[in-house]
Each structure stands twice: as structure tokens, then as C-alpha cells.
Design a protein around this motif. Sequence first.
Motif, PDB file in Angstrom:
ATOM      1  N   THR A  54       9.223  -5.089 -11.434  1.00 58.52           N
ATOM      2  CA  THR A  54       9.609  -5.414 -10.050  1.00 58.52           C
ATOM      3  C   THR A  54       7.708  -5.500  -9.476  1.00 58.52           C
ATOM      4  O   THR A  54       7.580  -6.334  -8.889  1.00 58.52           O
ATOM      5  N   GLY A  55       6.351  -4.855 -10.100  1.00 61.37           N
ATOM      6  CA  GLY A  55       5.715  -5.433  -9.605  1.00 61.37           C
ATOM      7  C   GLY A  55       4.293  -4.159 -10.141  1.00 61.37           C
ATOM      8  O   GLY A  55       4.675  -3.922 -11.227  1.00 61.37           O
ATOM      9  N   GLY A  56       3.100  -4.557 -10.383  1.00 62.36           N
ATOM     10  CA  GLY A  56       2.177  -3.763 -10.652  1.00 62.36           C
ATOM     11  C   GLY A  56       1.455  -2.368 -10.082  1.00 62.36           C
ATOM     12  O   GLY A  56       0.784  -1.846 -11.445  1.00 62.36           O
ATOM     13  N   GLU A  57       1.811  -2.546  -9.244  1.00 60.88           N
ATOM     14  CA  GLU A  57       1.729  -0.653  -8.418  1.00 60.88           C
ATOM     15  C   GLU A  57       2.124   0.169  -9.607  1.00 60.88           C
ATOM     16  O   GLU A  57       1.040   0.951  -9.375  1.00 60.88           O
ATOM     17  N   LEU A  58       3.003   0.557  -9.996  1.00 64.80           N
ATOM     18  CA  LEU A  58       3.281   1.291 -10.628  1.00 64.80           C
ATOM     19  C   LEU A  58       2.453   1.721 -11.966  1.00 64.80           C
ATOM     20  O   LEU A  58       1.929   2.742 -12.416  1.00 64.80           O
ATOM     21  N   GLN A  67       0.651  -1.151  -0.151  1.00 64.38           N
ATOM     22  CA  GLN A  67       0.171  -0.295  -0.042  1.00 64.38           C
ATOM     23  C   GLN A  67       0.690   1.256  -0.094  1.00 64.38           C
ATOM     24  O   GLN A  67       0.593   1.900  -0.850  1.00 64.38           O
ATOM     25  N   ASN A  68       1.989   1.380   0.679  1.00 63.05           N
ATOM     26  CA  ASN A  68       2.340   2.176   0.653  1.00 63.05           C
ATOM     27  C   ASN A  68       3.726   2.834  -0.215  1.00 63.05           C
ATOM     28  O   ASN A  68       3.716   3.833  -0.380  1.00 63.05           O
ATOM     29  N   ILE A  69       3.120   2.081  -1.379  1.00 61.35           N
ATOM     30  CA  ILE A  69       4.497   2.362  -2.692  1.00 61.35           C
ATOM     31  C   ILE A  69       3.300   3.043  -3.278  1.00 61.35           C
ATOM     32  O   ILE A  69       3.389   3.944  -3.963  1.00 61.35           O
ATOM     33  N   VAL A  70       1.723   2.450  -3.314  1.00 59.00           N
ATOM     34  CA  VAL A  70       0.821   3.294  -3.943  1.00 59.00           C
ATOM     35  C   VAL A  70       0.648   4.606  -3.297  1.00 59.00           C
ATOM     36  O   VAL A  70      -0.185   6.299  -4.636  1.00 59.00           O
ATOM     37  N   GLU A  71       0.216   4.615  -1.583  1.00 58.58           N
ATOM     38  CA  GLU A  71      -0.422   5.828  -0.894  1.00 58.58           C
ATOM     39  C   GLU A  71       0.059   7.147  -1.327  1.00 58.58           C
ATOM     40  O   GLU A  71      -0.572   8.178  -1.614  1.00 58.58           O
ATOM     41  N   GLY A  72       0.869   6.833  -1.187  1.00 56.50           N
ATOM     42  CA  GLY A  72       1.828   8.229  -1.665  1.00 56.50           C
ATOM     43  C   GLY A  72       1.394   9.314  -2.623  1.00 56.50           C
ATOM     44  O   GLY A  72       1.766  11.018  -2.866  1.00 56.50           O
ATOM     45  N   TYR A  73       0.769   9.299  -3.668  1.00 59.59           N
ATOM     46  CA  TYR A  73       1.011   8.882  -5.114  1.00 59.59           C
ATOM     47  C   TYR A  73      -0.169  10.083  -5.211  1.00 59.59           C
ATOM     48  O   TYR A  73      -0.676  11.413  -5.866  1.00 59.59           O
TER      49      TYR A  73
END
Length: 234
Positions: free
Chosen positions: A138-142, A10-16
Motif C-alpha cells: 500500500t506504500g513504500g514505508e515497509l 512517520q508513525n508507520i516507520v518509527e515503531g521499528y
Amino acid sequence: MKFTFVTLFQNIVEGYFQDSILKRAIQKEILHVAYINPRDYSSSKHNKVDDSAVGGGAGMVMNPQPLFDTLNELKVKDKDVHVIFLTPVAKPFKQNDAKRLANKPHIAFVSGRYEGIDERVIEKYADEVFSIGDYILTGGELASLVICDAISRNVDGVLGNSDSLSVESFETQLLEAPSFSKPENYENNSVPSEYLKGNHSKIRSLKLALSECKTKFFRPEQLLKHRTRKSYEK
Ligand code: ADE
């Protein structure tokens, strides 16, 4: 419009969403963002979410059980949720998709990590599957953020000035003409003089010529499409 991110990170996504246009859209309650972590649905002793690939192959694959349970619950809560998986093995995401998906009330993005997601999850739950380009992240989050951003700016009220949607690259086959801001002369380098003279029809035709130049240089296949379409319209 609601976006739900199904992610282990979640942290990767939230900042945006904590600055700028999307932050404002959330404050105005035009957009709503939620997160679900499939690890919270794991029935294994240590909340495991991945395992080695059946049949061999490098790396770990996300197990079906945590994702089945996550997505089941999501569907029970909102049977109309539109579920999108992010993977490099998919159709490429395009501006037309961004416009079309801006009409959905609720989209869930399911991000894989490691070597990917058990195919049975995708088969059961995917309404659509998208790749954002021919490279491996490295993952789908971006990828989910890229798509979410592109959709959001097509949702009514998200952009301050709705004009800025009308003449963008990919709204036609041509790339957008170059833009300039003030000052008109910077370090001995002036903006094209036609831009300064106030003759709007001349500015329009110069912009079209510059658009064609940019498209020919960066995306020659797009220029071909543009010209084919123009000759059909005649
Ligand atoms: N996950 C890893 N790489 C990706 C890509 N190129 N597009 C979408 N999801 C991905």
C-alpha cells in the motif's frame, strides 16, 4: 550512518526502531534516524500532496511540488545524501546492495503512497530505485524499512557478533544450513547427530550438503549459479 525517511506516515516507520538491535544501534549513536513529511512542504491551501493522474488512470498520484521542495532542502543541507525511491517498478533489492549501501554516510528513503509518485520527482532526485519483490504494497514505508534493516546489519558495530555476517545465505549462492538450539533432543526429535560429535570438518561438510539440499528445494536457480561458479573456480 544516517537514515532519513521521507514519508507521509512517520508513525508507520518509527515503531521499528523502538526495540531490539536497531534501537541499541541508535542508543550507541552508530545509527541516526530522521523523518521529513512532504505534507509540511505543500504550498497548496489544505496541504494537499496528491492529485488524480494526468491522462487518466485509477487512483491518485503524489504531486511534484511538495516532494521537489522536500528533496531540494534535503540536498541543500547535505549534498552527498544518497536518495532511494521505493516502488514496485524498479530493480530488485539484493544482499549485495545491502553491503554496498552500508558504506554511505547518509541515505534518504522516499516512500510513495496511493498510485505512486510523479515520475519527474524520481527522474530529478533518485540516485537509485528499488523494489523489494513482485507484489504491490500500500506504500513504500515497509519496503524502506526492509532495506534499511538489511543495510544496517552490515554497518560496523550494529550486530553484536560480527561473525554472524560471514556465513549467511546470499553471502554465497547457497541458502544457509539449518540451525538448532538446545535441548539436543526435543519431543523425541534430535538435532542431526553429526552436529553433536564435535568433529568440525564433518560438521562443515554436513552443513554444506544440507545447504545444497535447501537451495535445490527452495531456490533451484541459485544452486545452478553456485555450481557454475564452482566449476569456473576449478
Ligand atoms: N511500493 C509498493 N510496492 C512496493 C514494492 N514491492 N517494493 C518497493 N516499494 C513498493
